[in-house]
Every structure is written in structure tokens, then in C-alpha cells.
Design a protein around this motif. Sequence first.
Motif, PDB file in Angstrom:
ATOM      1  N   ASN A  32       3.224   6.036  -2.832  1.00 35.43           N
ATOM      2  CA  ASN A  32       4.422   6.752  -3.277  1.00 35.43           C
ATOM      3  C   ASN A  32       4.568   6.775  -4.795  1.00 35.43           C
ATOM      4  OD1 ASN A  32       5.274   7.490  -0.697  1.00 35.43           O
ATOM      5  ND2 ASN A  32       6.353   5.550  -0.383  1.00 35.43           N
ATOM      6  N   ALA A  33       3.821   5.938  -5.496  1.00 34.52           N
ATOM      7  CA  ALA A  33       3.884   5.932  -6.962  1.00 34.52           C
ATOM      8  C   ALA A  33       3.173   7.140  -7.557  1.00 34.52           C
ATOM      9  CB  ALA A  33       3.272   4.642  -7.502  1.00 34.52           C
ATOM     10  N   GLY A  34       2.390   7.839  -6.752  1.00 36.11           N
ATOM     11  CA  GLY A  34       1.703   9.040  -7.228  1.00 36.11           C
ATOM     12  C   GLY A  34       0.260   9.067  -6.775  1.00 36.11           C
ATOM     13  N   GLY A  93      -6.920   4.164  -8.864  1.00 33.66           N
ATOM     14  CA  GLY A  93      -6.965   2.782  -8.430  1.00 33.66           C
ATOM     15  C   GLY A  93      -7.957   2.572  -7.295  1.00 33.66           C
ATOM     16  N   ASN A  94      -8.086   3.580  -6.460  1.00 35.54           N
ATOM     17  CA  ASN A  94      -9.030   3.513  -5.349  1.00 35.54           C
ATOM     18  C   ASN A  94     -10.467   3.375  -5.853  1.00 35.54           C
ATOM     19  OD1 ASN A  94      -8.788   3.350  -2.579  1.00 35.54           O
ATOM     20  ND2 ASN A  94      -9.118   5.529  -2.222  1.00 35.54           N
ATOM     21  N   VAL A  95     -10.798   4.122  -6.893  1.00 37.41           N
ATOM     22  CA  VAL A  95     -12.142   4.045  -7.469  1.00 37.41           C
ATOM     23  C   VAL A  95     -12.403   2.637  -8.006  1.00 37.41           C
ATOM     24  CG1 VAL A  95     -13.647   4.887  -9.306  1.00 37.41           C
ATOM     25  CG2 VAL A  95     -12.238   6.498  -8.018  1.00 37.41           C
ATOM     26  N   SER A 141      -1.329  13.870   1.633  1.00 32.06           N
ATOM     27  CA  SER A 141       0.080  13.500   1.508  1.00 32.06           C
ATOM     28  C   SER A 141       0.219  11.997   1.624  1.00 32.06           C
ATOM     29  CB  SER A 141       0.884  14.197   2.613  1.00 32.06           C
ATOM     30  OG  SER A 141       2.035  13.466   2.960  1.00 32.06           O
ATOM     31  N   ALA A 142       1.045  11.411   0.772  1.00 38.64           N
ATOM     32  CA  ALA A 142       1.291   9.967   0.844  1.00 38.64           C
ATOM     33  C   ALA A 142       1.840   9.589   2.214  1.00 38.64           C
ATOM     34  CB  ALA A 142       2.259   9.548  -0.260  1.00 38.64           C
ATOM     35  N   ASP A 143       2.721  10.415   2.758  1.00 40.75           N
ATOM     36  CA  ASP A 143       3.317  10.113   4.066  1.00 40.75           C
ATOM     37  C   ASP A 143       2.266  10.151   5.174  1.00 40.75           C
ATOM     38  OD1 ASP A 143       5.800   9.806   2.916  1.00 40.75           O
ATOM     39  OD2 ASP A 143       6.522  11.797   3.481  1.00 40.75           O
ATOM     40  N   ASP A 144       1.372  11.143   5.125  1.00 34.32           N
ATOM     41  CA  ASP A 144       0.314  11.228   6.133  1.00 34.32           C
ATOM     42  C   ASP A 144      -0.607  10.011   6.068  1.00 34.32           C
ATOM     43  OD1 ASP A 144       1.136  13.657   7.212  1.00 34.32           O
ATOM     44  OD2 ASP A 144      -0.151  14.849   5.885  1.00 34.32           O
ATOM     45  N   LEU A 145      -1.012   9.654   4.860  1.00 32.98           N
ATOM     46  CA  LEU A 145      -1.918   8.520   4.710  1.00 32.98           C
ATOM     47  C   LEU A 145      -1.255   7.214   5.155  1.00 32.98           C
ATOM     48  CD1 LEU A 145      -3.759   9.213   1.329  1.00 32.98           C
ATOM     49  CD2 LEU A 145      -4.569   9.624   3.663  1.00 32.98           C
ATOM     50  N   LEU A 168       0.827  -1.204   0.000  1.00 36.00           N
ATOM     51  CA  LEU A 168       0.000   0.000   0.000  1.00 36.00           C
ATOM     52  C   LEU A 168       0.864   1.258   0.000  1.00 36.00           C
ATOM     53  CD1 LEU A 168      -2.824   1.355   0.303  1.00 36.00           C
ATOM     54  CD2 LEU A 168      -2.494   1.196   2.768  1.00 36.00           C
ATOM     55  N   VAL A 169       1.920   1.254   0.794  1.00 35.29           N
ATOM     56  CA  VAL A 169       2.826   2.412   0.840  1.00 35.29           C
ATOM     57  C   VAL A 169       3.478   2.635  -0.524  1.00 35.29           C
ATOM     58  CG1 VAL A 169       4.931   3.334   1.883  1.00 35.29           C
ATOM     59  CG2 VAL A 169       3.227   2.177   3.323  1.00 35.29           C
ATOM     60  N   ARG A 170       3.873   1.565  -1.188  1.00 34.98           N
ATOM     61  CA  ARG A 170       4.456   1.703  -2.527  1.00 34.98           C
ATOM     62  C   ARG A 170       3.443   2.313  -3.496  1.00 34.98           C
ATOM     63  NH1 ARG A 170       6.724  -3.368  -1.209  1.00 34.98           N
ATOM     64  NH2 ARG A 170       5.052  -4.469  -2.335  1.00 34.98           N
TER      65      ARG A 170
END
Length: 319
Positions: free
Chosen positions: A191-193, A200-202, A226-230, A186-188
Motif C-alpha cells: 500500500n506504500a506504492g 524493494g522486491n529486486v 493491484s496492491a489489493d489483488d496481490l 507485507l500489506v503495508r
Amino acid sequence: RNCVVVHPSRSLCESRITIVLHTEIMSTSLIGVRDHVTTNDNVELVVESFGSTAPSATVVLLIHGWSGSRRSFKANAAAIAALSPHVRVVTYDQRFHGDSAKPEWGHHVARLAADLHAVLTTLNLADVTAVGTSMGCAVLWSYVELFGQERLGQLVFVDQAPLQNRVPDWELGSKGCYDTMSYAGLVRALNAGMKQFANGNVLACATLPLSADLLAVLEEDTMKCSADDLAALMYDHTAQDWRRILPRITIPVLNVAGAQSAIFPPEGVYVVGDLCVDGVNVTFERSNHWLYMEEPEKFNAMLLKFATDGERPSNGARL
């Protein structure tokens, strides 16, 4: 200025009804009224209200999930308020989401629950029908752990298992993030954008088609995160086990699962309703994780009946 013209042939009683109806219209807003709430750690949250401003209004509070925003309820908030002049619908962006502040601290479900307490107390909301969708459910469960059922009247949980991770006595958690390896994946993806992640979530969370306007909102607001926050927030969320807290919920609960959910098995979601003292499980047969977006008319009508009359479908109903 609002003028009331009384026809000569109308009785005094009819004239009074006309005045009351005009008063109700004047005290109702179907356009969102935006406000701010400041938490006890000085974080500003954006709040939006729809519908009646009368002190006696029935209050419905919609709490979005991870990576969402108050605008995730684009098909729900104003529409529910439009169904009754006596209902106020409140939404807000949780910290790290939407237009609310994104501090460097507070990446815990318990902190989000404290934020919810700030929203309820600052706006002086009471006897609230609070609706948690996905992670929003966990925010409500944490709220009950910290504050009891203060200011809550009824609860609605939408497609969330009581524990996402898999542990020796639990295999009914998340289908996508359930252990160290799946979390790393999930983290990858984050971080991919964020735009790619939003799309992808939809695909993962909706089976039925969503409107173009709603899809644009979902992409825009996911990209505000933010990806980091999520990632930090999910690290806390996915490990929390709420099974011992749920029996402490004694107020009426409507627990809704999506039969087509790619996020949770319905059997895991049903455990939430089973563990609550007064829980009813309902399944949306055609919908996925975002069932309130996929079938908004059906969801809105069901929620309004519960909020205003306490009416729920029968336990085990499949809609």
C-alpha cells in the motif's frame, strides 16, 4: 517464398538435409507469438510462445511467481528456444498479473491452477516440462491436487518451500511472510506504492546484478498489479501446506534452491524434492530467489537438458 538451391556436386541425401533444415527454420519463431486463452469463468489470459511450432516439439512451460509476469522470463524463454530447433517455450501472465485480466474474484492458488489447466487444454499441450518459480510452484502443486499429472511430463520447481507460514511442526517457511504480523507488514509495503515495492522486491530477491532491460520490465509489470489483488492472493498462498500433496507427484522433478535466497531457507526448499517420489535437489550457490534471472545461461542449459533428454544434475549438486 523460400528457395532451396542444390549444388550440382551434392548428393540427393545432402539435398534432402538442406530441405529439412530450411523447413525447421521456417517452423521456428524466436520472436514471441502472442495469443489469448479464456478460462471457464471468462477471464482472458495472455500467452506467449517461442520456438518450434511443430506438433512434435518438446514443450517447456514457464510459470511466473507472485507479482511477476511472463516477461519475468525475458532472459530465459527466447534463449531456451534458440538453443534447440525442436523446443517450444510457452509463457503466460497469470490472472491479476501482467497483461492478463484482473477480475474481482479468484484470489486463490486453486483458481490459478484451474487457469493453468485452461492454458494446457486450450493450447493442446501434452508431455510438458512445466517450470514453476516461487508461487508458480504452488500453482503446479494445486494443479496436481485437482487434475493429477494430466498433460505433465516433468516438473521443475524454483525456490519455494511447501509451506510459507510457520506452524508447530514447520519452521522452514518464508523468511518474510510467515504469520499474521509479517503478512500485515507485507500489506503495508504494498500500500506504500507499487513502484517502491517493485524496487524493494529486486533488493530482496536478487543478489547477482540483473540487466537494466530486465529491471525495467520487472518494475513495469509489478506496477501493473493491484496492491489489493496481490494482498488477497498472498493471504491464500502463504497459508497453503502442500506437504501431503508432494508425495503424489511421481513424474521426474528437478527442484532448485538459491543458496543466497532471502525468501526461503534452502533446507525448506529441499523438502520439496525429498517428498516427491522422483525428486532431485540442486542448489545454485551464488544466486538468490530469482536464480533463473541471475544466472540465466546456467539455468537455461540445465533446463534444456532436462526437457529434451531427461538429464538432471546429481541429487544434492551445488552449481
